[in-house]
Design a protein around this motif. Sequence first.
Motif, PDB file in Angstrom:
ATOM      1  N   ALA A   1      -5.145  -3.069  -8.821  1.00 15.75           N
ATOM      2  CA  ALA A   1      -5.141  -3.908  -7.613  1.00 15.75           C
ATOM      3  C   ALA A   1      -6.249  -3.507  -6.648  1.00 15.75           C
ATOM      4  O   ALA A   1      -6.651  -4.285  -5.789  1.00 15.75           O
ATOM      5  N   TYR A   2      -6.735  -2.263  -6.795  1.00 19.44           N
ATOM      6  CA  TYR A   2      -7.813  -1.778  -5.918  1.00 19.44           C
ATOM      7  C   TYR A   2      -9.159  -1.744  -6.642  1.00 19.44           C
ATOM      8  O   TYR A   2     -10.014  -0.939  -6.319  1.00 19.44           O
ATOM      9  N   GLN A   3      -9.305  -2.617  -7.654  1.00 18.37           N
ATOM     10  CA  GLN A   3     -10.599  -2.783  -8.329  1.00 18.37           C
ATOM     11  C   GLN A   3     -11.259  -4.048  -7.781  1.00 18.37           C
ATOM     12  O   GLN A   3     -10.573  -4.905  -7.219  1.00 18.37           O
TER      13      GLN A   3
ATOM     14  N   LYS B   1      11.718  10.885   4.083  1.00 17.18           N
ATOM     15  CA  LYS B   1      11.858   9.633   3.329  1.00 17.18           C
ATOM     16  C   LYS B   1      10.709   9.435   2.343  1.00 17.18           C
ATOM     17  O   LYS B   1      10.534   8.333   1.822  1.00 17.18           O
ATOM     18  N   SER B   2       9.923  10.470   2.126  1.00 19.92           N
ATOM     19  CA  SER B   2       8.730  10.360   1.276  1.00 19.92           C
ATOM     20  C   SER B   2       8.984  10.915  -0.118  1.00 19.92           C
ATOM     21  O   SER B   2       9.664  11.931  -0.270  1.00 19.92           O
ATOM     22  N   ARG B   3       8.424  10.264  -1.142  1.00 16.58           N
ATOM     23  CA  ARG B   3       8.459  10.821  -2.498  1.00 16.58           C
ATOM     24  C   ARG B   3       7.149  11.548  -2.781  1.00 16.58           C
ATOM     25  O   ARG B   3       7.137  12.561  -3.447  1.00 16.58           O
ATOM     26  N   ILE B   4       6.037  10.993  -2.335  1.00 18.69           N
ATOM     27  CA  ILE B   4       4.721  11.500  -2.722  1.00 18.69           C
ATOM     28  C   ILE B   4       4.188  12.522  -1.706  1.00 18.69           C
ATOM     29  O   ILE B   4       3.918  13.681  -2.060  1.00 18.69           O
ATOM     30  N   ASN B   5       4.054  12.107  -0.468  1.00 21.94           N
ATOM     31  CA  ASN B   5       3.444  12.991   0.535  1.00 21.94           C
ATOM     32  C   ASN B   5       4.274  14.261   0.772  1.00 21.94           C
ATOM     33  O   ASN B   5       3.724  15.307   1.088  1.00 21.94           O
ATOM     34  N   SER B   6       5.599  14.171   0.593  1.00 18.38           N
ATOM     35  CA  SER B   6       6.439  15.356   0.788  1.00 18.38           C
ATOM     36  C   SER B   6       6.148  16.396  -0.296  1.00 18.38           C
ATOM     37  O   SER B   6       6.049  17.596  -0.008  1.00 18.38           O
TER      38      SER B   6
ATOM     39  N   GLY C   1      -0.247  12.774   7.868  1.00 24.68           N
ATOM     40  CA  GLY C   1       0.091  11.690   8.787  1.00 24.68           C
ATOM     41  C   GLY C   1       1.300  10.864   8.386  1.00 24.68           C
ATOM     42  O   GLY C   1       1.539   9.800   8.973  1.00 24.68           O
ATOM     43  N   HIS C   2       2.075  11.338   7.398  1.00 25.55           N
ATOM     44  CA  HIS C   2       3.275  10.567   7.020  1.00 25.55           C
ATOM     45  C   HIS C   2       4.265  10.563   8.193  1.00 25.55           C
ATOM     46  O   HIS C   2       4.532  11.614   8.772  1.00 25.55           O
ATOM     47  N   PRO C   3       4.821   9.402   8.555  1.00 23.76           N
ATOM     48  CA  PRO C   3       5.707   9.368   9.736  1.00 23.76           C
ATOM     49  C   PRO C   3       7.044  10.076   9.539  1.00 23.76           C
ATOM     50  O   PRO C   3       7.665  10.498  10.518  1.00 23.76           O
TER      51      PRO C   3
ATOM     52  N   ILE D   1      -4.872   9.624  -0.008  1.00 22.46           N
ATOM     53  CA  ILE D   1      -3.884   8.580   0.295  1.00 22.46           C
ATOM     54  C   ILE D   1      -2.967   8.321  -0.892  1.00 22.46           C
ATOM     55  O   ILE D   1      -3.339   8.531  -2.049  1.00 22.46           O
ATOM     56  N   SER D   2      -1.783   7.840  -0.554  1.00 19.39           N
ATOM     57  CA  SER D   2      -0.916   7.256  -1.573  1.00 19.39           C
ATOM     58  C   SER D   2      -0.832   5.765  -1.253  1.00 19.39           C
ATOM     59  O   SER D   2      -0.897   5.378  -0.077  1.00 19.39           O
ATOM     60  N   THR D   3      -0.717   4.960  -2.298  1.00 17.60           N
ATOM     61  CA  THR D   3      -0.621   3.505  -2.100  1.00 17.60           C
ATOM     62  C   THR D   3       0.444   2.955  -3.045  1.00 17.60           C
ATOM     63  O   THR D   3       0.650   3.482  -4.136  1.00 17.60           O
ATOM     64  N   VAL D   4       1.101   1.870  -2.617  1.00 21.84           N
ATOM     65  CA  VAL D   4       2.018   1.217  -3.556  1.00 21.84           C
ATOM     66  C   VAL D   4       1.223   0.341  -4.528  1.00 21.84           C
ATOM     67  O   VAL D   4       1.632   0.123  -5.663  1.00 21.84           O
ATOM     68  N   GLY D   5       0.072  -0.120  -4.079  1.00 20.09           N
ATOM     69  CA  GLY D   5      -0.780  -0.937  -4.947  1.00 20.09           C
ATOM     70  C   GLY D   5      -1.268  -0.132  -6.145  1.00 20.09           C
ATOM     71  O   GLY D   5      -1.502   1.074  -6.035  1.00 20.09           O
ATOM     72  N   SER D   6      -1.411  -0.793  -7.276  1.00 20.88           N
ATOM     73  CA  SER D   6      -1.851  -0.107  -8.494  1.00 20.88           C
ATOM     74  C   SER D   6      -3.353   0.123  -8.458  1.00 20.88           C
ATOM     75  O   SER D   6      -4.064  -0.459  -7.629  1.00 20.88           O
TER      76      SER D   6
ATOM     77  N   PRO E   1       0.118   8.040   3.701  1.00 23.78           N
ATOM     78  CA  PRO E   1       0.417   6.842   2.911  1.00 23.78           C
ATOM     79  C   PRO E   1      -0.376   5.692   3.541  1.00 23.78           C
ATOM     80  O   PRO E   1      -0.433   5.592   4.770  1.00 23.78           O
ATOM     81  N   LEU E   2      -0.980   4.881   2.713  1.00 23.07           N
ATOM     82  CA  LEU E   2      -1.743   3.751   3.254  1.00 23.07           C
ATOM     83  C   LEU E   2      -0.776   2.728   3.847  1.00 23.07           C
ATOM     84  O   LEU E   2       0.155   2.280   3.183  1.00 23.07           O
ATOM     85  N   TYR E   3      -0.956   2.402   5.118  1.00 17.53           N
ATOM     86  CA  TYR E   3      -0.125   1.408   5.810  1.00 17.53           C
ATOM     87  C   TYR E   3      -1.036   0.276   6.272  1.00 17.53           C
ATOM     88  O   TYR E   3      -1.892   0.495   7.144  1.00 17.53           O
ATOM     89  N   TRP E   4      -0.828  -0.891   5.731  1.00 17.53           N
ATOM     90  CA  TRP E   4      -1.670  -2.036   6.078  1.00 17.53           C
ATOM     91  C   TRP E   4      -3.154  -1.666   6.032  1.00 17.53           C
ATOM     92  O   TRP E   4      -3.885  -1.892   6.980  1.00 17.53           O
ATOM     93  N   TYR E   5      -3.510  -1.028   4.926  1.00 20.55           N
ATOM     94  CA  TYR E   5      -4.915  -0.654   4.654  1.00 20.55           C
ATOM     95  C   TYR E   5      -5.475   0.298   5.701  1.00 20.55           C
ATOM     96  O   TYR E   5      -6.700   0.395   5.873  1.00 20.55           O
ATOM     97  N   ALA E   6      -4.603   1.002   6.378  1.00 23.71           N
ATOM     98  CA  ALA E   6      -5.038   1.879   7.471  1.00 23.71           C
ATOM     99  C   ALA E   6      -4.132   3.106   7.520  1.00 23.71           C
ATOM    100  O   ALA E   6      -3.311   3.322   6.620  1.00 23.71           O
TER     101      ALA E   6
HETATM  102  C1  LIG Z   1       4.403  -0.314   7.003  1.00 27.19           C
HETATM  103  C2  LIG Z   1       3.916  -0.117   5.598  1.00 27.19           C
HETATM  104  C3  LIG Z   1       2.686  -0.636   5.233  1.00 27.19           C
HETATM  105  C4  LIG Z   1       2.200  -0.436   3.939  1.00 27.19           C
HETATM  106  N1  LIG Z   1       0.958  -0.945   3.614  1.00 27.19           N
HETATM  107  C5  LIG Z   1       0.452  -0.705   2.382  1.00 27.19           C
HETATM  108  C6  LIG Z   1      -0.856  -1.174   2.043  1.00 27.19           C
HETATM  109  O1  LIG Z   1      -1.577  -1.763   2.848  1.00 27.19           O
HETATM  110  N2  LIG Z   1      -1.295  -0.962   0.776  1.00 27.19           N
HETATM  111  C7  LIG Z   1      -0.542  -0.290  -0.163  1.00 27.19           C
HETATM  112  O2  LIG Z   1      -1.015  -0.139  -1.292  1.00 27.19           O
HETATM  113  N3  LIG Z   1       0.683   0.203   0.150  1.00 27.19           N
HETATM  114  C8  LIG Z   1       1.192   0.015   1.386  1.00 27.19           C
HETATM  115  N4  LIG Z   1       2.438   0.508   1.724  1.00 27.19           N
HETATM  116  C9  LIG Z   1       3.158   1.365   0.748  1.00 27.19           C
HETATM  117  C10 LIG Z   1       2.974   2.837   1.067  1.00 27.19           C
HETATM  118  O3  LIG Z   1       1.597   3.215   1.049  1.00 27.19           O
HETATM  119  C11 LIG Z   1       3.774   3.677   0.077  1.00 27.19           C
HETATM  120  O4  LIG Z   1       5.129   3.377   0.287  1.00 27.19           O
HETATM  121  C12 LIG Z   1       3.526   5.156   0.283  1.00 27.19           C
HETATM  122  O5  LIG Z   1       2.195   5.470  -0.053  1.00 27.19           O
HETATM  123  C13 LIG Z   1       4.460   6.002  -0.554  1.00 27.19           C
HETATM  124  O6  LIG Z   1       4.277   7.359  -0.220  1.00 27.19           O
HETATM  125  P1  LIG Z   1       5.527   8.292   0.217  1.00 27.19           P
HETATM  126  O7  LIG Z   1       6.448   8.386  -0.969  1.00 27.19           O
HETATM  127  O8  LIG Z   1       4.910   9.617   0.554  1.00 27.19           O
HETATM  128  O9  LIG Z   1       6.178   7.633   1.414  1.00 27.19           O
HETATM  129  C14 LIG Z   1       2.956   0.302   2.994  1.00 27.19           C
HETATM  130  C15 LIG Z   1       4.215   0.800   3.371  1.00 27.19           C
HETATM  131  C16 LIG Z   1       4.682   0.597   4.652  1.00 27.19           C
HETATM  132  C17 LIG Z   1       6.028   1.172   5.035  1.00 27.19           C
END
Ligand SMILES: Cc1cc2nc3c(=O)[nH]c(=O)nc-3n(C[C@H](O)[C@H](O)[C@H](O)COP(=O)(O)O)c2cc1C
Length: 186
Positions: free
Chosen positions: A113-115, A14-19, A8-10, A105-110, A65-70
């Motif tokens: 941060a998700y404990q 532009k992805s590092r992880i999902n690609s 579901g990566h848009p 999922i991939s997340t930017v949060g560590s 990638p997790l976007y706004w927890y969704a």
């Molecule tokens: C619109 C948007 C919302 C995001 N929301 C979250 C979030 O809720 N929690 C989080 O940990 N990371 C969030 N991120 C960070 C992405 O999850 C992170 O950039 C992505 O997992 C990296 O994977 P990629 O290299 O495949 O793009 C968000 C990024 C974007 C662009």
Amino acid sequence: MKTLIIAGHPDLQKSRINSIWTEALRQQKDITVHVLSEVYPDGKMDVAKEQALLDAHDRIILQYPLYWYATPPLLKQWMDEVFEYGWAFGPGGEHLKGKEFGIAISTVGSAAAYQPGGSNLFTVREVLKPMEAVANYVGAHYLPPFAFHSANHVTEEEISAGKDAYLGHLAKVRSVKTPEPVTMIR
Ligand SMILES: Cc1cc2nc3c(=O)[nH]c(=O)nc-3n(C[C@H](O)[C@H](O)[C@H](O)COP(=O)(O)O)c2cc1C
């Protein structure tokens, strides 16, 4: 066991992880990789085709990638349109019943941060509760999710190790009573 990855990566350009994940999964036997943004660049989905694809697999993994927890919007649209009344639930709606349903999922949060008590307030399992509820609603077996953290701060080596951990996870994950997530990277 035939696995379908719904990616579901848009924009994988532009992805590092999902690609990296998608590329590695394409080399695997018995795994079909279905990248929504490539199949439906205009967002117009062929619901019957998607449903036939799901019918042909035993395990469905939503990878995003997790976007706004969704999920990113295209993946949400896919679920809204494909998991139809009379197909996924309701009368005759038993097509996903008995299948395995997992999340990666991939997340930017560590990881910290998700404990419990962490800056994101909730654990990965808690954040993904709507997915657990979806699996339950359609009669699928929810798998322990896979989460790769600190996505924007990791080295190439860590990304590669994360990819290997994800492949290892898919090879051994089984449906369990308490589906605690498998998390990777600090
Ligand atoms: C619109 C948007 C919302 C995001 N929301 C979250 C979030 O809720 N929690 C989080 O940990 N990371 C969030 N991120 C960070 C992405 O999850 C992170 O950039 C992505 O997992 C990296 O994977 P990629 O290299 O495949 O793009 C968000 C990024 C974007 C662009």
